[in-house]
Design an enzyme around this catalytic site. Structure first.
Site, PDB file in Angstrom:
ATOM      1  CB  THR A   1      44.660 -11.935  30.225  1.00  0.00           C
ATOM      2  OG1 THR A   1      44.365 -12.417  31.548  1.00  0.00           O
ATOM      3  CG2 THR A   1      44.783 -13.124  29.279  1.00  0.00           C
ATOM      4  CG  ASN A   2      47.954 -12.678  34.371  1.00  0.00           C
ATOM      5  OD1 ASN A   2      47.526 -13.620  35.015  1.00  0.00           O
ATOM      6  ND2 ASN A   2      47.577 -11.428  34.613  1.00  0.00           N
TER       7      ASN A   2
END
Ligand code: PMT
Length: 219
Positions: free
Chosen positions: A42-43
């Protein structure tokens, strides 16, 4: 005096409801691509920028659809998605009739080819993950007629140069560029500083401000 006041109040109300009758779809948050049942790629997107856009568009009278990676308890439509593929489906299923789409979500360019069914055990040494490309949602909707399509552009170097190349590659009407190498703006902050770029590569700088105010200026 009374009629002047009524007039100016109406003016303010009308200005505040500038998007009345308009349909707008906004994406927010960071997609999560499963590695196994408990691990993700993810980020750092918090969803604040997209949420500020959705809240402000709603206040301005728009019929808002927020496609986000988190649940937003809001008086407008909210579709919760997790992965880039889910976000793509939600955006495309809700595209018809929109006057404007703003993609503030940080969408993963890659996903794990085969998500493991069970938690991956530590085996020692190197673990290799094979990543495959996700669809480019923004690019794929840019040819839809009668809509203003606006993307965001997260760059950690050569912001304007890369943003100009990106708007041409993606084909959207506007691109909002932000410098994500900075700790005070961009990902997971309350403030942002952006450049709005149009198709003809005209650039408008919006100085550092709260994401709420930046959202208003964008809208
Ligand atoms: O959420 P916050 O913590 O408030 O942070 C805000 C933000 C930094 C996430 C936001 O301002 C921002 O920059 N969003 C875009 C992040 C991003 O994915 O940028 P990009 O340059 O990689 O992608 C360009 C555009 O293509 C974006 O509109 C993105 O939504 C879209 N995209 C990207 C990849 C993909 N597979 N499909 C897409 O549609």
């Amino acid at each position: 005096i009374a009629s002047c006041l009524v007039g100016s109040e109406m003016c303010i109300r009308d200005r505040n409801k500038k998007l009345k009758g308009k349909k707008i779809l906004i994406t927010a948050g960071g997609t999560r691509e499963k590695i196994d049942p408990v691990r993700y790629i993810t980020n750092a997107s918090s969803g604040k920028m997209g949420l500020a856009l959705a809240d402000n568009a709603y206040r301005m009278g728009a019929d808002v659809t927020l496609v986000s990676t988190f649940k937003a308890d809001k008086p407008y439509k909210n579709i919760v998605t997790e992965t880039a593929l889910e976000m793509e489906k939600a955006v495309k299923e809700n595209l018809s009739g929109q006057d404007c789409v703003i993609m503030a979500a940080a969408v993963s360019d890659y996903r794990v080819e085969n998500c493991a069914e069970n938690k991956i055990k530590k085996q020692g040494g190197v673990l290799e993950l094979k990543l495959v490309e996700n669809p480019d949602i923004l690019k794929s909707i840019c040819k839809t007629p009668n809509k203003i399509i606006c993307g965001f552009c997260a760059e950690s170097e050569n912001l304007l140069e890369n943003a100009k190349a990106k708007i041409q590659k993606k084909g959207c009407d506007f691109l909002i560029a932000n410098d994500i190498s900075r700790k005070d703006i961009g990902f997971n902050t309350d403030e942002n500083e952006v450049y709005i770029i149009d198709k003809s590569l005209n650039i408008k700088h919006i100085e550092k401000d709260t994401k709420e105010n930046i959202a208003q200026r964008i809208l």
